[in-house]
Write a protein that holds these residues in place. Structure first.
Motif, PDB file in Angstrom:
ATOM      1  N   LEU A  71      55.797  38.683 -18.429  1.00  0.00           N
ATOM      2  CA  LEU A  71      54.677  38.369 -17.552  1.00  0.00           C
ATOM      3  C   LEU A  71      55.018  37.120 -16.763  1.00  0.00           C
ATOM      4  O   LEU A  71      55.645  36.196 -17.283  1.00  0.00           O
ATOM      5  CB  LEU A  71      53.404  38.123 -18.378  1.00  0.00           C
ATOM      6  CG  LEU A  71      52.181  37.572 -17.642  1.00  0.00           C
ATOM      7  CD1 LEU A  71      51.624  38.607 -16.672  1.00  0.00           C
ATOM      8  CD2 LEU A  71      51.108  37.133 -18.637  1.00  0.00           C
ATOM      9  N   ASN A  94      43.796  40.083  -7.209  1.00  0.00           N
ATOM     10  CA  ASN A  94      44.073  41.461  -7.608  1.00  0.00           C
ATOM     11  C   ASN A  94      45.010  42.154  -6.631  1.00  0.00           C
ATOM     12  O   ASN A  94      45.428  43.289  -6.857  1.00  0.00           O
ATOM     13  CB  ASN A  94      42.773  42.264  -7.788  1.00  0.00           C
ATOM     14  CG  ASN A  94      41.888  42.220  -6.555  1.00  0.00           C
ATOM     15  OD1 ASN A  94      42.315  41.828  -5.482  1.00  0.00           O
ATOM     16  ND2 ASN A  94      40.639  42.618  -6.723  1.00  0.00           N
ATOM     17  N   SER A 111      48.825  42.787 -10.989  1.00  0.00           N
ATOM     18  CA  SER A 111      48.502  43.519 -12.209  1.00  0.00           C
ATOM     19  C   SER A 111      47.006  43.574 -12.435  1.00  0.00           C
ATOM     20  O   SER A 111      46.298  42.573 -12.275  1.00  0.00           O
ATOM     21  CB  SER A 111      49.176  42.851 -13.409  1.00  0.00           C
ATOM     22  OG  SER A 111      50.574  42.906 -13.265  1.00  0.00           O
ATOM     23  N   HIS A 171      57.900  42.313  -8.233  1.00  0.00           N
ATOM     24  CA  HIS A 171      57.536  43.716  -8.018  1.00  0.00           C
ATOM     25  C   HIS A 171      58.753  44.631  -8.117  1.00  0.00           C
ATOM     26  O   HIS A 171      58.666  45.741  -8.653  1.00  0.00           O
ATOM     27  CB  HIS A 171      56.867  43.864  -6.653  1.00  0.00           C
ATOM     28  CG  HIS A 171      56.363  45.241  -6.366  1.00  0.00           C
ATOM     29  ND1 HIS A 171      55.286  45.794  -7.028  1.00  0.00           N
ATOM     30  CD2 HIS A 171      56.796  46.190  -5.492  1.00  0.00           C
ATOM     31  CE1 HIS A 171      55.073  47.010  -6.571  1.00  0.00           C
ATOM     32  NE2 HIS A 171      55.965  47.279  -5.644  1.00  0.00           N
ATOM     33  N   ARG A 174      59.395  45.326 -11.634  1.00  0.00           N
ATOM     34  CA  ARG A 174      58.223  45.869 -12.338  1.00  0.00           C
ATOM     35  C   ARG A 174      57.703  44.929 -13.420  1.00  0.00           C
ATOM     36  O   ARG A 174      57.370  45.341 -14.534  1.00  0.00           O
ATOM     37  CB  ARG A 174      58.537  47.250 -12.919  1.00  0.00           C
ATOM     38  CG  ARG A 174      58.935  48.286 -11.859  1.00  0.00           C
ATOM     39  CD  ARG A 174      59.119  49.650 -12.466  1.00  0.00           C
ATOM     40  NE  ARG A 174      59.505  50.624 -11.444  1.00  0.00           N
ATOM     41  CZ  ARG A 174      58.658  51.276 -10.659  1.00  0.00           C
ATOM     42  NH1 ARG A 174      57.363  51.049 -10.774  1.00  0.00           N
ATOM     43  NH2 ARG A 174      59.097  52.147  -9.769  1.00  0.00           N
ATOM     44  N   PRO A 176      54.706  42.382 -14.404  1.00  0.00           N
ATOM     45  CA  PRO A 176      53.325  42.101 -14.013  1.00  0.00           C
ATOM     46  C   PRO A 176      53.129  40.633 -13.636  1.00  0.00           C
ATOM     47  O   PRO A 176      53.798  39.749 -14.169  1.00  0.00           O
ATOM     48  CB  PRO A 176      52.511  42.475 -15.254  1.00  0.00           C
ATOM     49  CG  PRO A 176      53.472  42.386 -16.386  1.00  0.00           C
ATOM     50  CD  PRO A 176      54.823  42.765 -15.827  1.00  0.00           C
ATOM     51  N   TYR A 253      54.717  45.388 -25.027  1.00  0.00           N
ATOM     52  CA  TYR A 253      55.779  45.787 -24.114  1.00  0.00           C
ATOM     53  C   TYR A 253      56.549  46.954 -24.694  1.00  0.00           C
ATOM     54  O   TYR A 253      57.064  46.888 -25.806  1.00  0.00           O
ATOM     55  CB  TYR A 253      56.738  44.623 -23.857  1.00  0.00           C
ATOM     56  CG  TYR A 253      57.815  44.936 -22.848  1.00  0.00           C
ATOM     57  CD1 TYR A 253      57.489  45.120 -21.508  1.00  0.00           C
ATOM     58  CD2 TYR A 253      59.144  45.043 -23.238  1.00  0.00           C
ATOM     59  CE1 TYR A 253      58.474  45.402 -20.574  1.00  0.00           C
ATOM     60  CE2 TYR A 253      60.123  45.337 -22.313  1.00  0.00           C
ATOM     61  CZ  TYR A 253      59.786  45.504 -20.985  1.00  0.00           C
ATOM     62  OH  TYR A 253      60.758  45.796 -20.062  1.00  0.00           O
ATOM     63  N   ASP A 259      56.285  49.989 -17.004  1.00  0.00           N
ATOM     64  CA  ASP A 259      55.194  49.026 -16.811  1.00  0.00           C
ATOM     65  C   ASP A 259      54.973  48.220 -18.083  1.00  0.00           C
ATOM     66  O   ASP A 259      55.020  48.723 -19.180  1.00  0.00           O
ATOM     67  CB  ASP A 259      53.893  49.737 -16.443  1.00  0.00           C
ATOM     68  CG  ASP A 259      54.025  50.491 -15.120  1.00  0.00           C
ATOM     69  OD1 ASP A 259      54.583  49.883 -14.206  1.00  0.00           O
ATOM     70  OD2 ASP A 259      53.582  51.641 -15.046  1.00  0.00           O
ATOM     71  N   ASP A 261      52.206  45.617 -20.045  1.00  0.00           N
ATOM     72  CA  ASP A 261      50.788  45.324 -20.052  1.00  0.00           C
ATOM     73  C   ASP A 261      50.575  44.062 -20.864  1.00  0.00           C
ATOM     74  O   ASP A 261      51.384  43.688 -21.696  1.00  0.00           O
ATOM     75  CB  ASP A 261      50.009  46.495 -20.674  1.00  0.00           C
ATOM     76  CG  ASP A 261      48.521  46.374 -20.424  1.00  0.00           C
ATOM     77  OD1 ASP A 261      48.143  45.595 -19.528  1.00  0.00           O
ATOM     78  OD2 ASP A 261      47.758  47.051 -21.128  1.00  0.00           O
ATOM     79  N   TYR A 262      49.480  43.390 -20.603  1.00  0.00           N
ATOM     80  CA  TYR A 262      49.160  42.205 -21.356  1.00  0.00           C
ATOM     81  C   TYR A 262      47.666  42.217 -21.663  1.00  0.00           C
ATOM     82  O   TYR A 262      46.865  42.750 -20.934  1.00  0.00           O
ATOM     83  CB  TYR A 262      49.528  40.933 -20.590  1.00  0.00           C
ATOM     84  CG  TYR A 262      48.988  40.879 -19.192  1.00  0.00           C
ATOM     85  CD1 TYR A 262      47.814  40.177 -18.902  1.00  0.00           C
ATOM     86  CD2 TYR A 262      49.642  41.516 -18.137  1.00  0.00           C
ATOM     87  CE1 TYR A 262      47.319  40.111 -17.624  1.00  0.00           C
ATOM     88  CE2 TYR A 262      49.154  41.449 -16.857  1.00  0.00           C
ATOM     89  CZ  TYR A 262      47.991  40.742 -16.591  1.00  0.00           C
ATOM     90  OH  TYR A 262      47.496  40.680 -15.325  1.00  0.00           O
TER      91      TYR A 262
END
Length: 264
Positions: A71, A94, A111, A171, A174, A176, A253, A259, A261-262
């Motif tokens: 992240l 956002n 993200s 980006h 990939r 976030p 992860y 992708d 996520d967090y």
């Protein structure tokens, strides 16, 4: 150990946040100052870049090559362009875009914020009597004046100098991005002739033009004390929010997924 990258520009933003970190190590990542510390089971690297899109993009690229963070958190100041966004408010991005020569280019979605993180931040700021909005972070690439703010038709737009550069680098890999901006001025109310615009925007690309603005509008210097007071107040609010977020953040992860996520 999982890694998180922090990107900020300016000494006020960086050193205010580091006050929350008792043990850290100063490093050098090529031309950038960097700080390493461990927190909540993560290895965290904070990089100080310049207030320019290209500098933020390069700092982020170097950081990704060095540690491959799960992240990246970008934080700092911004200027509102809607009258209902006040100095002292917080905007969480956002999406981000870039404005260059009066043209908006390359939209990148930041993200999505899971509801638990969003609610945590909202509750934290409400306790401190602060307002937070989701909005569009617009990175200004190059010195320019925006004379007609009514043409900026985004959700709670905020002008600043770095986020899109961070997003461009992350980006492609990939990774976030979480972006938080403290509002230090409102361009819809103050216009372009204010100390925040002169020092944070014009000065970065054209110091001669910035000096000419100060010489032709010397009365803005009477607001110098307020300029720094606002900076320090917003820097403290943003830093405390980021620090609180790191205390409760957990990263899930999956190396087989494109992708990350967090969540809390």
């Amino acid at each position: 150990m999982k890694t998180i990258g922090l990107i900020a520009s300016g000494s006020i933003e960086v050193y205010t946040f580091l006050r929350y970190i008792p043990v850290k190590k100063k490093l050098k990542l090529n031309e950038f100052d960097a700080y390493y510390f461990k927190h909540n089971g993560y290895e965290i690297f904070l990089i100080k870049c310049d207030k320019q899109l290209a500098s933020a993009r390069r700092a982020t690229s170097l950081l990704i090559d060095k540690i491959s963070p799960l992240l990246i958190v970008s934080f700092g100041f911004g200027g509102a362009v809607e009258e209902d966004i006040h100095v002292g408010d917080i905007v969480c991005g956002n999406s981000t875009t870039m404005i260059e020569n009066g043209v908006f280019e390359q939209y990148i979605g930041l993200s999505a914020i899971p509801s638990d993180i969003r609610n945590f931040i909202f509750d934290l700021l409400v306790e401190n009597k602060k307002r937070i909005f989701l909005g569009t972070i617009i990175t200004v690439n190059g010195e320019q004046d925006l004379l007609d703010y009514t043409k900026i038709r985004f959700n709670h737009p905020v002008l600043e100098m770095e986020t899109h550069g961070v997003a461009q680098a992350a980006h492609r890999r990939r990774i976030p991005i979480f972006s938080l901006r403290g509002i230090t001025h409102n361009l819809a109310i103050e216009g372009n002739i204010n100390l925040h615009t002169i020092f944070d925007f014009t000065w970065q690309y054209d110091k001669g033009r910035a000096l000419r603005k100060l010489l032709t509008h010397p009365w803005v210097l009477f607001k110098l004390v307020g300029f720094y007071k606002t900076k320090f107040n917003q820097s403290n609010q943003v830093a405390s929010t980021i620090y609180s977020l790191l205390q409760v953040l957990s990263l899930d992860y999956n190396t087989n997924s494109e992708d990350a996520d967090y969540r809390i």
